[in-house]
Write a protein that holds these residues in place. Structure first.
Motif, PDB file in Angstrom:
ATOM      1  N   TYR A  18     -26.887  -2.156   9.511  1.00 20.12           N
ATOM      2  CA  TYR A  18     -27.194  -0.772   9.270  1.00 20.12           C
ATOM      3  C   TYR A  18     -28.604  -1.178   7.961  1.00 20.12           C
ATOM      4  N   LYS A  19     -29.754  -1.544   8.971  1.00 19.99           N
ATOM      5  CA  LYS A  19     -30.825  -1.528   7.362  1.00 19.99           C
ATOM      6  C   LYS A  19     -30.705  -2.915   6.460  1.00 19.99           C
ATOM      7  N   GLY A  20     -29.885  -3.807   7.309  1.00 15.76           N
ATOM      8  CA  GLY A  20     -29.544  -5.226   5.623  1.00 15.76           C
ATOM      9  C   GLY A  20     -27.936  -5.128   5.408  1.00 15.76           C
ATOM     10  N   VAL A  21     -27.860  -3.732   5.570  1.00 18.39           N
ATOM     11  CA  VAL A  21     -26.556  -3.467   5.430  1.00 18.39           C
ATOM     12  C   VAL A  21     -25.379  -3.246   6.304  1.00 18.39           C
ATOM     13  N   LEU A  22     -23.786  -3.852   5.512  1.00 20.01           N
ATOM     14  CA  LEU A  22     -23.299  -4.100   6.977  1.00 20.01           C
ATOM     15  C   LEU A  22     -21.989  -2.691   6.357  1.00 20.01           C
ATOM     16  N   CYS A  23     -21.863  -1.945   7.657  1.00 18.38           N
ATOM     17  CA  CYS A  23     -20.947  -0.528   7.168  1.00 18.38           C
ATOM     18  C   CYS A  23     -19.938  -0.470   8.390  1.00 18.38           C
ATOM     19  N   ARG A  24     -18.706  -0.244   7.607  1.00 21.58           N
ATOM     20  CA  ARG A  24     -16.601   0.001   8.029  1.00 21.58           C
ATOM     21  C   ARG A  24     -17.121   0.918   8.849  1.00 21.58           C
ATOM     22  N   PRO A  25     -16.749   1.273   9.531  1.00 21.97           N
ATOM     23  CA  PRO A  25     -15.926   2.487  10.004  1.00 21.97           C
ATOM     24  C   PRO A  25     -15.053   3.131   8.901  1.00 21.97           C
ATOM     25  N   ILE A  26     -14.600   4.483   9.729  1.00 23.75           N
ATOM     26  CA  ILE A  26     -13.936   5.520   8.629  1.00 23.75           C
ATOM     27  C   ILE A  26     -12.852   5.145   8.206  1.00 23.75           C
ATOM     28  N   VAL A  27     -12.288   5.800   7.763  1.00 21.34           N
ATOM     29  CA  VAL A  27     -10.751   5.605   6.988  1.00 21.34           C
ATOM     30  C   VAL A  27     -10.150   6.807   7.786  1.00 21.34           C
ATOM     31  N   GLU A  28      -9.089   7.293   7.840  1.00 26.97           N
ATOM     32  CA  GLU A  28      -8.371   8.803   7.826  1.00 26.97           C
ATOM     33  C   GLU A  28      -8.765   9.272   7.218  1.00 26.97           C
ATOM     34  N   ASN A  29      -8.571   9.517   5.684  1.00 27.63           N
ATOM     35  CA  ASN A  29      -9.228  10.206   5.203  1.00 27.63           C
ATOM     36  C   ASN A  29     -11.043  10.711   5.424  1.00 27.63           C
ATOM     37  N   CYS A  30     -10.908  10.394   6.422  1.00 32.37           N
ATOM     38  CA  CYS A  30     -12.817  10.790   5.894  1.00 32.37           C
ATOM     39  C   CYS A  30     -13.477  11.987   7.329  1.00 32.37           C
ATOM     40  N   LYS A  31     -12.107  11.871   7.739  1.00 32.11           N
ATOM     41  CA  LYS A  31     -11.778  12.509   9.058  1.00 32.11           C
ATOM     42  C   LYS A  31     -12.176  13.960   8.595  1.00 32.11           C
ATOM     43  N   GLY A  32     -13.195  14.676   9.071  1.00 34.19           N
ATOM     44  CA  GLY A  32     -13.304  16.561   8.917  1.00 34.19           C
ATOM     45  C   GLY A  32     -15.065  16.218   7.867  1.00 34.19           C
ATOM     46  N   CYS A  33     -14.734  15.229   7.450  1.00 33.29           N
ATOM     47  CA  CYS A  33     -16.154  15.215   6.897  1.00 33.29           C
ATOM     48  C   CYS A  33     -17.264  15.366   7.785  1.00 33.29           C
ATOM     49  N   ASP A  34     -18.646  16.638   6.946  1.00 27.15           N
ATOM     50  CA  ASP A  34     -20.073  16.246   7.652  1.00 27.15           C
ATOM     51  C   ASP A  34     -20.439  14.969   7.666  1.00 27.15           C
ATOM     52  N   ARG A  35     -20.183  13.534   6.688  1.00 22.85           N
ATOM     53  CA  ARG A  35     -21.049  12.771   6.494  1.00 22.85           C
ATOM     54  C   ARG A  35     -20.819  11.504   7.679  1.00 22.85           C
ATOM     55  N   VAL A  36     -20.086  11.991   8.754  1.00 21.45           N
ATOM     56  CA  VAL A  36     -19.520  11.101   9.637  1.00 21.45           C
ATOM     57  C   VAL A  36     -20.231  11.339  10.820  1.00 21.45           C
ATOM     58  N   ARG A  37     -20.616   9.718  11.146  1.00 19.63           N
ATOM     59  CA  ARG A  37     -21.610  10.167  12.004  1.00 19.63           C
ATOM     60  C   ARG A  37     -21.097   8.970  13.328  1.00 19.63           C
ATOM     61  N   GLY A  38     -21.834   8.749  14.346  1.00 16.68           N
ATOM     62  CA  GLY A  38     -21.083   8.099  15.817  1.00 16.68           C
ATOM     63  C   GLY A  38     -22.075   7.015  15.750  1.00 16.68           C
ATOM     64  N   PHE A  39     -21.688   5.915  16.384  1.00 13.90           N
ATOM     65  CA  PHE A  39     -22.120   4.919  17.010  1.00 13.90           C
ATOM     66  C   PHE A  39     -21.572   3.691  17.676  1.00 13.90           C
ATOM     67  N   GLU A  40     -21.759   3.569  18.644  1.00 12.91           N
ATOM     68  CA  GLU A  40     -20.764   2.659  19.671  1.00 12.91           C
ATOM     69  C   GLU A  40     -19.354   3.406  20.010  1.00 12.91           C
ATOM     70  N   ASP A  41     -19.317   4.246  19.845  1.00  9.53           N
ATOM     71  CA  ASP A  41     -17.750   4.231  19.997  1.00  9.53           C
ATOM     72  C   ASP A  41     -16.887   4.420  18.441  1.00  9.53           C
ATOM     73  N   GLN A  42     -17.359   3.640  17.373  1.00  6.89           N
ATOM     74  CA  GLN A  42     -16.595   3.810  16.120  1.00  6.89           C
ATOM     75  C   GLN A  42     -17.365   4.992  15.058  1.00  6.89           C
ATOM     76  N   GLU A  43     -17.098   5.395  14.298  1.00  6.52           N
ATOM     77  CA  GLU A  43     -16.785   7.116  13.043  1.00  6.52           C
ATOM     78  C   GLU A  43     -17.608   6.099  11.899  1.00  6.52           C
ATOM     79  N   TYR A  44     -18.820   5.873  11.390  1.00  6.95           N
ATOM     80  CA  TYR A  44     -19.103   5.268  10.188  1.00  6.95           C
ATOM     81  C   TYR A  44     -19.663   6.540   8.994  1.00  6.95           C
ATOM     82  N   CYS A  45     -19.700   5.955   8.005  1.00 11.47           N
ATOM     83  CA  CYS A  45     -19.809   7.181   7.227  1.00 11.47           C
ATOM     84  C   CYS A  45     -21.396   6.735   6.894  1.00 11.47           C
TER      85      CYS A  45
END
Length: 89
Positions: A18-45
């Protein structure tokens, strides 16, 4: 997740580009955060590209689903508190 909340993002083998930056999927601790967004059946911060790194040293400072822990209990001196109250502070 049917909704793409990262316009212009592309799938990559390790996550999402995304915009030249490699983003990795969220970890278990991120579940429930308002900053989590979806992209192609994965969740990213939406704030940090590598969420696992934010949690490696303790609590993520971007986490909206956790309250900050107060390390010290501050004792209030009653005499000083009454003086502040009389001054209107």
């Amino acid at each position: 997740m049917a909704e793409n909340t990262f316009p212009g993002a592309a799938a990559a083998p390790e996550g999402m580009l995304y915009k030249g930056v490699l983003c990795r999927p969220i970890v278990e601790n991120c579940k429930g955060c308002d900053r989590v967004r979806g992209f192609e059946d994965q969740e990213y911060c939406s704030s940090y590209p590598a969420p696992a790194g934010k949690w490696s040293m303790g609590r993520c400072n971007f986490a909206t689903h956790m309250k900050k822990e107060s390390k010290s209990q501050t004792k209030v001196n009653p005499l000083k508190a009454s003086k502040r109250a009389s001054k209107g502070k």
